[in-house]
Motif scaffolding. Structure first.
Motif, PDB file in Angstrom:
ATOM      1  N   PHE A  55       0.827  -1.343  -0.066  1.00 31.67           N
ATOM      2  CA  PHE A  55      -0.017   0.014   0.091  1.00 31.67           C
ATOM      3  C   PHE A  55       0.738   1.248  -0.005  1.00 31.67           C
ATOM      4  N   ALA A  56       1.923   1.369   0.913  1.00 31.42           N
ATOM      5  CA  ALA A  56       2.742   2.435   1.032  1.00 31.42           C
ATOM      6  C   ALA A  56       3.414   2.556  -0.512  1.00 31.42           C
ATOM      7  N   GLN A  57       3.716   1.482  -0.969  1.00 30.24           N
ATOM      8  CA  GLN A  57       4.691   1.678  -2.297  1.00 30.24           C
ATOM      9  C   GLN A  57       3.614   2.069  -3.516  1.00 30.24           C
ATOM     10  N   ILE A  58       2.323   1.697  -3.246  1.00 35.10           N
ATOM     11  CA  ILE A  58       1.333   2.201  -4.312  1.00 35.10           C
ATOM     12  C   ILE A  58       1.102   3.859  -4.259  1.00 35.10           C
ATOM     13  N   ASP A  59       1.155   4.280  -2.813  1.00 30.40           N
ATOM     14  CA  ASP A  59       1.041   5.901  -2.716  1.00 30.40           C
ATOM     15  C   ASP A  59       2.027   6.509  -3.241  1.00 30.40           C
ATOM     16  N   GLU A  60       3.447   5.924  -2.937  1.00 29.51           N
ATOM     17  CA  GLU A  60       4.478   6.631  -3.431  1.00 29.51           C
ATOM     18  C   GLU A  60       4.599   6.747  -4.841  1.00 29.51           C
ATOM     19  N   ALA A  61       4.238   5.534  -5.526  1.00 32.68           N
ATOM     20  CA  ALA A  61       4.288   5.578  -7.031  1.00 32.68           C
ATOM     21  C   ALA A  61       3.425   6.687  -7.558  1.00 32.68           C
ATOM     22  N   VAL A  62       2.274   6.532  -6.981  1.00 33.66           N
ATOM     23  CA  VAL A  62       1.091   7.472  -7.747  1.00 33.66           C
ATOM     24  C   VAL A  62       1.744   9.065  -7.473  1.00 33.66           C
ATOM     25  N   ALA A  63       2.133   9.047  -6.098  1.00 34.11           N
ATOM     26  CA  ALA A  63       2.461  10.477  -5.717  1.00 34.11           C
ATOM     27  C   ALA A  63       3.604  10.910  -6.748  1.00 34.11           C
ATOM     28  N   ALA A  64       4.474  10.184  -6.964  1.00 33.52           N
ATOM     29  CA  ALA A  64       5.721  10.499  -7.962  1.00 33.52           C
ATOM     30  C   ALA A  64       5.303  10.637  -9.375  1.00 33.52           C
ATOM     31  N   GLY A  65       4.163  10.364  -9.721  1.00 32.55           N
ATOM     32  CA  GLY A  65       3.726  10.476 -11.212  1.00 32.55           C
ATOM     33  C   GLY A  65       4.125   9.182 -11.947  1.00 32.55           C
ATOM     34  N   ALA A  66       4.176   8.225 -11.321  1.00 31.52           N
ATOM     35  CA  ALA A  66       4.476   6.949 -12.096  1.00 31.52           C
ATOM     36  C   ALA A  66       3.422   6.845 -13.553  1.00 31.52           C
ATOM     37  N   PRO A  67       4.043   6.230 -14.531  1.00 33.29           N
ATOM     38  CA  PRO A  67       3.230   6.285 -15.720  1.00 33.29           C
ATOM     39  C   PRO A  67       1.878   5.047 -15.369  1.00 33.29           C
ATOM     40  N   LYS A  68       0.921   5.368 -16.373  1.00 33.75           N
ATOM     41  CA  LYS A  68      -0.382   4.526 -16.060  1.00 33.75           C
ATOM     42  C   LYS A  68       0.001   3.046 -16.225  1.00 33.75           C
ATOM     43  N   SER A  69       0.649   2.436 -17.123  1.00 37.45           N
ATOM     44  CA  SER A  69       1.132   1.300 -17.136  1.00 37.45           C
ATOM     45  C   SER A  69       1.667   0.605 -15.911  1.00 37.45           C
ATOM     46  N   MET A  70       2.124   1.468 -15.037  1.00 38.17           N
ATOM     47  CA  MET A  70       2.565   0.948 -13.723  1.00 38.17           C
ATOM     48  C   MET A  70       1.628   0.365 -12.877  1.00 38.17           C
ATOM     49  N   GLU A  71       0.119   0.471 -13.159  1.00 35.54           N
ATOM     50  CA  GLU A  71      -0.798   0.155 -12.451  1.00 35.54           C
ATOM     51  C   GLU A  71      -1.101  -1.349 -12.464  1.00 35.54           C
ATOM     52  N   TRP A  72      -0.555  -1.925 -13.697  1.00 37.77           N
ATOM     53  CA  TRP A  72      -0.594  -3.584 -13.685  1.00 37.77           C
ATOM     54  C   TRP A  72       0.568  -4.125 -12.680  1.00 37.77           C
ATOM     55  N   LEU A  73       1.640  -3.297 -12.788  1.00 41.40           N
ATOM     56  CA  LEU A  73       3.022  -3.990 -11.714  1.00 41.40           C
ATOM     57  C   LEU A  73       2.436  -3.673 -10.453  1.00 41.40           C
ATOM     58  N   LEU A  74       1.891  -2.659 -10.050  1.00 42.88           N
ATOM     59  CA  LEU A  74       1.626  -2.553  -8.819  1.00 42.88           C
ATOM     60  C   LEU A  74       0.591  -3.657  -8.408  1.00 42.88           C
ATOM     61  N   ALA A  75      -0.370  -3.707  -9.222  1.00 44.49           N
ATOM     62  CA  ALA A  75      -1.521  -4.850  -8.961  1.00 44.49           C
ATOM     63  C   ALA A  75      -0.820  -6.342  -8.786  1.00 44.49           C
ATOM     64  N   PHE A  76      -0.149  -6.586  -9.586  1.00 44.49           N
ATOM     65  CA  PHE A  76       0.845  -7.743  -9.392  1.00 44.49           C
ATOM     66  C   PHE A  76       1.458  -7.735  -8.038  1.00 44.49           C
ATOM     67  N   GLY A  77       2.001  -6.984  -7.838  1.00 43.21           N
ATOM     68  CA  GLY A  77       2.541  -6.846  -6.417  1.00 43.21           C
ATOM     69  C   GLY A  77       1.703  -7.226  -5.146  1.00 43.21           C
ATOM     70  N   LEU A  78       0.545  -6.573  -5.219  1.00 43.10           N
ATOM     71  CA  LEU A  78      -0.655  -7.042  -4.317  1.00 43.10           C
ATOM     72  C   LEU A  78      -1.129  -8.538  -4.466  1.00 43.10           C
ATOM     73  N   ILE A  79      -1.270  -8.892  -5.836  1.00 42.72           N
ATOM     74  CA  ILE A  79      -1.801 -10.246  -5.798  1.00 42.72           C
ATOM     75  C   ILE A  79      -0.822 -11.285  -5.341  1.00 42.72           C
ATOM     76  N   VAL A  80       0.694 -11.222  -5.535  1.00 44.13           N
ATOM     77  CA  VAL A  80       1.525 -11.834  -4.983  1.00 44.13           C
ATOM     78  C   VAL A  80       1.427 -11.875  -3.420  1.00 44.13           C
ATOM     79  N   THR A  81       1.285 -10.871  -2.826  1.00 44.04           N
ATOM     80  CA  THR A  81       1.175 -10.961  -1.349  1.00 44.04           C
ATOM     81  C   THR A  81      -0.291 -11.558  -1.080  1.00 44.04           C
ATOM     82  N   LEU A  82      -1.478 -11.357  -1.605  1.00 46.46           N
ATOM     83  CA  LEU A  82      -2.658 -11.874  -1.488  1.00 46.46           C
ATOM     84  C   LEU A  82      -2.682 -13.427  -1.568  1.00 46.46           C
ATOM     85  N   ALA A  83      -2.027 -13.653  -2.514  1.00 44.43           N
ATOM     86  CA  ALA A  83      -1.951 -15.248  -2.850  1.00 44.43           C
ATOM     87  C   ALA A  83      -1.179 -15.875  -1.657  1.00 44.43           C
ATOM     88  N   TRP A  84      -0.214 -15.080  -0.980  1.00 47.45           N
ATOM     89  CA  TRP A  84       0.403 -15.803  -0.070  1.00 47.45           C
ATOM     90  C   TRP A  84      -0.398 -15.699   1.291  1.00 47.45           C
TER      91      TRP A  84
END
Length: 271
Positions: free
Chosen positions: A222-251
């Motif tokens: 969650f903190a990483q998502i906030d930082e990436a959004v605040a830093a102006g990460a590109p729209k395509s980064m959303e899928w990468l951030l979603a991947f990170g969340l799914i990895v953790t949720l699967a665990w």
């Protein structure tokens, strides 16, 4: 750009930098948003649930599926992880594919564990899959509230300590796996839950501890998502951030599934 290190090495500063380069450096236009990340995480979750339900239904006619899914998910997860590390722009493909692969594995595993309970005359209320899903959802909501209201913030020190603890856990689990080839470690086995006593309680405590550690990584995500959004990460980064969340949720779901099994084995009503 400083982005917190997640439990997933794909979501690193270097990976983000490569993604920005591949997008032509257009960081301030068409940027990532929190709703966008949540939407893509939702899509991945739906794919995982659908794949899990399909696998659960197919296991009776395909008894080899659980073993194949276990081996396949391990191999494909590593392949997808490395692919996204070196080519983050593949996240729109990699994240959904990973979700489907994990869904098949966890769905087939749920069927196997319920079958073990049934063979002992134990029925898990609502089914293990549903119980694990409720636990995972509850953990997700709890961690999101802790993050949103600033009760717990996953800063650099928090992340470093959690990474060290997780690394130690990984080493301990690997060591116990190797030792199990030469001598039994009763409390590490799910079967110990049926026998009750000290080994069952130790196994339950370890399971809860690992689930707690996995849950804390959601705060980092969650903190990483906030930082990436605040830093102006590109729209395509959303899928990468979603991947990170799914990895953790699967665990988290995997540990929740084992926890539900242990609780049913220890306290479930016998027929």
């Amino acid at each position: 750009m400083s982005v917190l290190t997640s439990s997933n090495p794909v979501l690193s500063d270097s990976a983000l930098g490569r993604l920005i380069d591949e997008s032509g450096g257009a960081v301030r236009t068409n940027t990532a948003t929190i709703p966008g990340v949540m939407q893509k995480t939702g899509i991945c979750t739906i794919l995982a649930v659908a794949a899990g339900a399909g696998a659960y239904a197919l296991v009776p006619s395909l008894p080899w599926l659980p073993l194949a899914a276990g081996i396949g998910s391990l191999i494909l997860s590593l392949v997808i992880g490395f692919a996204l590390y070196f080519k983050p722009a593949l996240a729109p493909i990699g994240a959904p594919l990973y979700s489907i692969v994990q869904g098949v594995f966890l769905g087939s595993l749920s069927f196997v564990l319920e079958g073990i309970l049934a063979s002992r005359g134990i029925t898990a209320t609502g089914g293990l899959a549903l119980q694990a899903f409720i636990i995972t959802g509850s953990v997700m909501v709890a961690m999101l509230m802790l993050h949103t209201f600033g009760i717990v913030r996953a800063g650099p020190r928090f992340t470093t300590v959690l990474a060290v603890v997780t690394g130690g856990l990984a080493v301990a689990m690997l060591a116990s796996f190797v030792v199990s080839f030469f001598m039994p470690i009763p409390f590490m086995s799910l079967d110990a839950a049926f026998d009750g006593g000290k080994n069952a309680w130790i196994g339950l405590a370890i399971n809860v501890g690992i689930l707690f550690i996995a849950s804390l990584w959601l705060l980092v995500d969650f903190a990483q998502i906030d930082e990436a959004v605040a830093a102006g990460a590109p729209k395509s980064m959303e899928w990468l951030l979603a991947f990170g969340l799914i990895v953790t949720l699967a665990w988290v779901y995997f540990e929740a599934l084992k926890l539900a099994f242990r609780l049913a084995a220890m306290f479930g009503e016998r027929k």
